[in-house]
Write a protein that holds these residues in place. Structure first.
Motif, PDB file in Angstrom:
ATOM      1  N   PRO A  34       3.782   6.032  -1.875  1.00  0.00           N
ATOM      2  CA  PRO A  34       3.951   5.081  -2.401  1.00  0.00           C
ATOM      3  C   PRO A  34       3.829   4.055  -2.168  1.00  0.00           C
ATOM      4  CG  PRO A  34       5.685   6.774  -0.725  1.00  0.00           C
ATOM      5  CD  PRO A  34       4.419   7.498  -0.731  1.00  0.00           C
ATOM      6  N   THR A 371       7.928  10.567  -5.150  1.00  0.00           N
ATOM      7  CA  THR A 371       7.460   9.475  -4.340  1.00  0.00           C
ATOM      8  C   THR A 371       8.644   9.520  -3.563  1.00  0.00           C
ATOM      9  OG1 THR A 371       6.457   8.970  -6.294  1.00  0.00           O
ATOM     10  CG2 THR A 371       7.165   7.246  -5.530  1.00  0.00           C
ATOM     11  N   PRO A 429       5.260   4.755  -9.137  1.00  0.00           N
ATOM     12  CA  PRO A 429       5.174   6.299  -8.748  1.00  0.00           C
ATOM     13  C   PRO A 429       3.986   6.263  -7.887  1.00  0.00           C
ATOM     14  CG  PRO A 429       5.509   6.569 -10.962  1.00  0.00           C
ATOM     15  CD  PRO A 429       5.829   5.225 -10.589  1.00  0.00           C
ATOM     16  N   VAL A 430       3.571   8.048  -7.393  1.00  0.00           N
ATOM     17  CA  VAL A 430       2.387   8.564  -7.031  1.00  0.00           C
ATOM     18  C   VAL A 430       2.050   9.032  -8.319  1.00  0.00           C
ATOM     19  CG1 VAL A 430       2.795   8.818  -4.703  1.00  0.00           C
ATOM     20  CG2 VAL A 430       4.021  10.271  -6.287  1.00  0.00           C
TER      21      VAL A 430
END
Length: 438
Positions: A34, A371, A429-430
């Motif tokens: 994150p 995330t 977001p990842v």
């Protein structure tokens, strides 16, 4: 507990200034965590790590599955320190190379010869080259359902990050589906006499279908190809003798690493003598430049590998990894069900090699929900891209992890109900590792 990431965030900026991607492994990049919550680690002990801000975490997936005994394992460190006092690299082989090879082959009796290197890509690429040399064929067939085999062109050409690789090289790699012998045989027919080898992990999240590995071996041999098992993850973690020992199927060649050194850099190419000798000095065929690495035989890393095999044998580490994983998986599934997210937070895989899936409202894999989940874990003092356990985890560690997961599942349920997960993220977001652009 409120956690500050001020020093980690500053260190991440400096890392990006001097290291492309801010890490030496893409899977460790801060884009995998994150935003503003990517800890930079200062030290580790057992199953715990501390970041530069002083935050303590219970760690999973240690060293990308490499540290299966936990950080600073005393027997491994003792062996390493002993060798460091003797020197680490010489103009001729050290006796520890012989000791390490004999110990490895006693632990993995399905292999007849072994050659050590420093990372997994060295070993898998050497296996592919050897298969091509043995068969005289150009094509490599990779299992298309498996995530990673090598940083080298023959594999990366098949990913979205193929920049810099000529299309002609990518055309020399083809894919086959896991578990489908008929489709693999059709691939052999389409490329009759051209496929040098099949390379795959023997198993990932599920055991192989009954008879599949035996059938794949027989299929490869019937069409004149070699079978290669990538045991980077399964080696030692599934059993001390790897997946080939667990499932009773001997490949022609196999590659090991990760847990073999418990964090020290060592990998291995192993296999049948008739093929491995092609890279030696006792074979009459055209010579194969198999593996030749300046640091592949560093004595302290090989001492670590010897110590790891001894600890696995003395303490039945493979069984402990499974027991630790089963306790964790049971607890996570219970709290996910209690929060009503058991169909969205899903634990998968063999108990010694657990991963978690984060699914959205439609039960599809979701990076934004991943995330959210990672954010809640980190906030609660648990870090890891997976739930891959180490033998250093205590009951208290696992119980605490389950408590943190329970809180994460409550927030997950709130996000599902609100149908607005982005409100819970606190940033971008990842991202998946393999993507064409930033």
């Amino acid at each position: 507990m409120t956690r500050s990431f001020e020093k980690s965030n500053a260190a991440n900026k400096r890392l990006h200034d001097v290291i492309p991607g801010g890490a030496h492994t893409y899977a460790k990049g801060d884009d995998q965590f994150p935003e503003q919550m990517a800890p930079v680690i200062e030290r580790g002990d057992g199953a715990h790590v501390w970041d530069v801000d002083g935050n303590e975490y219970i760690e999973y997936g240690s060293g990308l599955r490499a540290v299966s005994l936990g950080h600073r394992h005393p027997k491994v460190l003792e062996a390493v320190r002993r060798e460091l006092d003797r020197g680490s690299n010489f103009v001729r082989p050290s006796i520890v190379e012989l000791d390490a090879a004999e110990r490895f082959l006693a632990t993995v009796p399905t292999a007849e010869m072994v050659k050590f290197a420093k990372n997994g890509s060295d070993a898998t690429s050497a296996a592919v080259k050897l298969a091509r040399a043995v068969t005289g064929r150009p094509l490599v067939a990779i299992c298309a359902d498996h995530a990673f085999f090598s940083i080298d062109d023959w594999f990366i050409s098949r990913t979205p990050m193929s920049a810099g690789i000529p299309a002609e090289i990518g055309a020399l790699t083809v894919g086959f589906p896991y578990g489908d012998l008929a489709a693999t045989e059709e691939l052999f027919r389409q490329h009759d006499g051209e496929i040098a080898c099949l390379i795959l992990e023997a198993a990932t999240q599920h055991d192989p279908p009954a008879g599949y590995l035996e059938g794949l071996r027989d299929l490869a041999h019937r069409y004149g190809a070699l079978l290669i098992f990538d045991e980077m993850i399964t080696g030692f973690r599934f059993s001390a003798a790897g997946a080939q020992g667990l499932y009773g199927v001997t490949p022609d060649l196999s590659t090991f690493g990760k847990a073999l050194g418990n964090g020290f850099a060592v990998s291995a190419l192993a296999g049948k003598r008739e093929y491995m000798e092609r890279g030696g000095l006792r074979d009459s065929h055209e010579r194969v430049f198999l593996l030749s690495t300046t640091h592949g035989a560093e004595s302290h890393a090989l001492a670590a590998a010897i110590a790891v095999t001894e600890v696995y044998a003395e303490e039945d580490i493979a069984a402990r990894l499974h027991e630790r994983g089963e306790r964790l998986a049971r607890g996570v599934r219970e709290v996910a069900a209690a929060a009503g997210v058991q169909e969205h937070v899903v634990v998968r895989g063999r108990a010694s090699n657990l991963v978690f899936a984060t699914l959205d409202e439609d039960r599809q894999p979701s990076q934004v929900y991943r995330t959210l989940f990672l954010r809640e874990l980190i906030t609660g003092g648990v870090i890891g891209p997976s739930f891959v356990v180490s033998s250093a985890l205590t009951d208290a560690d696992i119980d605490r992890t389950v408590e943190v997961v329970a809180k994460a599942c409550t927030v997950y349920r709130q996000a599902l109900d609100a149908q607005d997960v982005n409100a819970f993220l606190g940033g971008r977001p990842v991202r998946p590792v393999f993507r064409k652009y930033v």
